[in-house]
Design an enzyme around this catalytic site. Structure first.
Site, short mmCIF file in Angstrom:
data_model
loop_
_atom_site.label_atom_id
_atom_site.label_comp_id
_atom_site.label_asym_id
_atom_site.label_seq_id
_atom_site.Cartn_x
_atom_site.Cartn_y
_atom_site.Cartn_z
N ALA A 1 43.12 -7.82 -56.15
CA ALA A 1 43.60 -8.42 -54.92
C ALA A 1 45.03 -8.09 -54.30
CB ALA A 1 43.82 -9.91 -54.97
N GLY B 1 10.60 0.85 -0.75
CA GLY B 1 11.36 0.04 -0.16
C GLY B 1 12.69 -0.09 -0.87
N ARG C 1 17.32 -7.30 0.41
CA ARG C 1 17.70 -8.80 0.21
C ARG C 1 18.13 -8.85 -1.43
NH1 ARG C 1 12.30 -11.84 2.04
NH2 ARG C 1 11.75 -9.59 2.01
C1 UD1 Z 1 3.10 -6.74 2.45
C2 UD1 Z 1 1.96 -6.89 3.14
C3 UD1 Z 1 1.64 -8.40 3.15
C4 UD1 Z 1 1.58 -9.00 1.61
C5 UD1 Z 1 2.96 -8.84 1.02
C6 UD1 Z 1 2.55 -9.30 -0.52
C7 UD1 Z 1 1.87 -5.15 4.56
C8 UD1 Z 1 1.96 -4.77 6.11
N1 UD1 Z 1 1.78 -6.49 4.51
O1 UD1 Z 1 4.29 -7.22 2.80
O2 UD1 Z 1 0.29 -8.83 3.70
O3 UD1 Z 1 1.23 -10.38 1.90
O4 UD1 Z 1 3.33 -7.36 0.95
O5 UD1 Z 1 3.70 -9.11 -1.28
O6 UD1 Z 1 1.63 -4.31 3.69
N2 UD1 Z 1 6.79 -0.07 0.73
C9 UD1 Z 1 7.00 1.22 0.78
N3 UD1 Z 1 7.17 1.81 1.88
C10 UD1 Z 1 7.35 1.26 3.01
C11 UD1 Z 1 7.08 -0.02 3.04
C12 UD1 Z 1 6.95 -0.89 1.87
O7 UD1 Z 1 6.80 1.91 -0.39
O8 UD1 Z 1 7.62 1.89 4.05
C13 UD1 Z 1 6.60 -0.78 -0.38
C14 UD1 Z 1 7.68 -1.81 -0.78
O9 UD1 Z 1 8.93 -0.90 -1.67
C15 UD1 Z 1 7.15 -2.80 -1.83
C16 UD1 Z 1 5.68 -2.93 -1.09
O10 UD1 Z 1 5.42 -1.59 -0.27
O11 UD1 Z 1 7.04 -2.53 -3.07
C17 UD1 Z 1 5.52 -4.13 -0.08
O12 UD1 Z 1 6.40 -3.91 0.99
P1 UD1 Z 1 7.20 -4.98 1.68
O13 UD1 Z 1 8.15 -4.52 2.70
O14 UD1 Z 1 7.68 -5.91 0.65
O15 UD1 Z 1 5.89 -5.57 2.17
P2 UD1 Z 1 5.88 -7.17 2.67
O16 UD1 Z 1 6.39 -7.47 3.72
O17 UD1 Z 1 6.16 -8.12 1.47
#
Ligand code: UD1
Ligand code: CA
Length: 456
Positions: free
Chosen positions: A422, A11, A15
């Site tokens: 000195a 990701g 933010r």
């Molecule tokens: C996710 C969970 C949510 C949980 C939360 C905890 C899902 C759908 N939701 O939501 O239930 O409460 O984490 O923090 O999984 N990432 C990728 N590739 C992608 C999307 C995300 O590598 O295509 C990685 C992001 O870098 C991150 C992690 O997965 O490290 C979580 O992704 P993020 O988009 O933050 O998920 P949340 O909306 O927080």
């Protein structure tokens, strides 16, 4: 058999408002992803795959050969991210832990416990869940009347009633590998965010008649995800406190933990006192019975016992025992201080070796020098080590006495037990036991001032 692990870290971390990939932002001196990698390793994992996307080069550089890196070209959701590890893990004979790269506070022991309970229950998936007073933003864990997990619903897809659930999905899971990747391919993006949600695997497994279990974590702080810089600062504070408590438990006094900054991996011996506004960074080791601070920044230094260091900056240097440093000393890379050395106020030392018992008490610059034992360097002594092109060495042998405000124009050697008058500008070597004087002789003009006065 030990589990393998996948760290989801593709990701962008929108933010964070940063050019740096989110997982590379440091926490107590180490990128978030580094903390996650250590926790995974602490849990006994030996095969780790990191899924990277945004800033993949930077993330891959950081990972190096600590883990296998796979690229998710488009961030289509957490299920899609996990699928990128299929090639690497499809044949893996153990279980699989899945963690996010943005939860650096997660402990290795928590992962180990999750993996163990997962093995014991024989479930296809085990979720790590926790209760949050304010669960906003997290997926909610829904359970049946009998308390079994039935589904995870994301914030954006949840009904008002589901939003009242306080038990959240931490984003940490343990899976059985057989059947996992084929089930991931059944997930559709028919949801509010149009993403392939890994969380949908719960329902898919349950429909197939497989068991999904949950392990509940007491300390919700551990799974605090970092999405912006406010959460980054909060996590930093938690990590900092953990590091300081670790030191305190081992016998280090920390007068004011709220104002003391120690990076992970720094070692400090028992009965050392750390005073406020001190930063201990990098690969630093401090011995016993030292007083460090107030106001020190010490990076990559090996420091012995019984040293007193205040209001000073020390970089990539080695300090023996019983040294007194500061206030306001600047000890630059490549410096080695033997035992009982004094480096006093407003003294800068660079790439120099200072022998046992030698003193440089005030207002000096010592660079590219080798100073023997029991040398006294008077106030305001400067080694002129640079001619605009090259750097040159200054050698001061044992027992020499350098008078105040001396310039030592390098390359130059002051012999054993020699004395420099000195105010000298020394351009030639001074033999052992000699007095070196290199300054204009003083002449006093009798009644000069009086005559001037009469003239005007
Ligand atoms: C996710 C969970 C949510 C949980 C939360 C905890 C899902 C759908 N939701 O939501 O239930 O409460 O984490 O923090 O999984 N990432 C990728 N590739 C992608 C999307 C995300 O590598 O295509 C990685 C992001 O870098 C991150 C992690 O997965 O490290 C979580 O992704 P993020 O988009 O933050 O998920 P949340 O909306 O927080
Ligand atoms: Ca998140």
């Amino acid at each position: 058999m030990e589990p393998a692990a996948v760290i989801l870290a593709a990701g962008k971390g929108t933010r964070m408002k940063s050019n740096l990939p989110k997982v590379i932002h440091p926490l107590c001196g180490r990128p978030m992803l580094g903390h996650v990698l250590s926790s995974v390793a602490e849990a006994g994992v030996t095969k780790t795959v990191v899924v990277v996307g945004f800033g993949s080069d930077q993330v891959a550089d950081f990972v190096g050969n600590e883990a296998k890196v796979v690229i998710q070209n488009e961030q289509l959701g957490t299920a899609h991210a996990l699928l990128q590890a299929e090639q690497e893990l499809r044949e893996y004979p153990g279980n699989l832990l899945v963690v996010c790269g943005d939860t650096p506070l997660l402990r290795g022991e928590t992962l180990a416990k999750l993996a163990q309970e997962h093995s014991e229950s024989g479930a296809a998936a085990t979720l790590l869940t926790t209760e949050m007073a304010n669960p906003t933003g997290y997926g909610r864990v829904l359970r049946t009347e009998t308390g079994d997990v039935s589904r995870i619903v994301e914030q954006k897809d949840a009904s008002p009633e589901e939003l009242t659930v306080k038990e959240i999905n931490t984003g940490v899971y343990c899976f059985k590998v057989p059947g996992l990747f084929s089930a991931l391919k059944e997930i559709s993006p028919a949801n509010a965010q149009g993403e392939f949600y890994l969380t949908d695997i719960v329902q898919i497994f349950i429909k197939k008649g497989l068991k999904v279990k949950a392990v509940t974590l007491e300390d919700a702080q551990e799974v605090q995800g970092i999405n912006d810089r406010i959460q980054l600062a909060q996590a930093e504070a938690v990590m900092r406190q953990r590091i300081l408590e670790g030191l305190m438990v081992q016998g280090v006094t920390i007068m004011d933990p709220g104002n003391t900054y120690v990076e992970l991996g720094v070692k400090v011996g028992a009965d050392t006192v750390i005073l406020p506004f001190t930063f201990l960074r990098g690969d630093t080791e401090i011995g016993n019975h030292c007083v460090i601070g107030p106001g020190c920044k010490i990076t990559n230094c090996m420091i012995g016992n019984n040293n007193e260091i205040q209001y000073s900056v020390l970089l990539d240097s080695q300090i023996g025992n019983d040294a007194v440093i500061g206030p306001y000393a600047y000890v630059r890379p490549g410096t080695v201080l033997a035992d009982k050395v004094k480096v006093g106020d407003f003294v800068e030392i660079k790439k120099s070796h200072i022998g046992r018992g030698s003193k440089i008490p005030h207002l000096s610059y010592v660079g590219d020098s080798t100073i023997g034992e029991s040398v006294n360097v008077g106030a305001g002594t400067i080694t002129c080590n640079y001619d605009g092109k090259n750097k040159y060495q200054t050698v001061i042998e044992d027992g020499a006495f350098i008078g105040s405000n001396t310039n030592l124009v390098a390359p130059v050697t002051v012999g054993r037990d020699a004395v420099i008058a000195a105010g000298s500008t020394i351009t030639k070597d001074v033999p052992t036991e000699a007095l070196g004087v290199a300054r204009g002789r003083q002449t006093n003009h009798t009644d000069w001032a009086k005559k001037q006065r009469k003239k005007s």
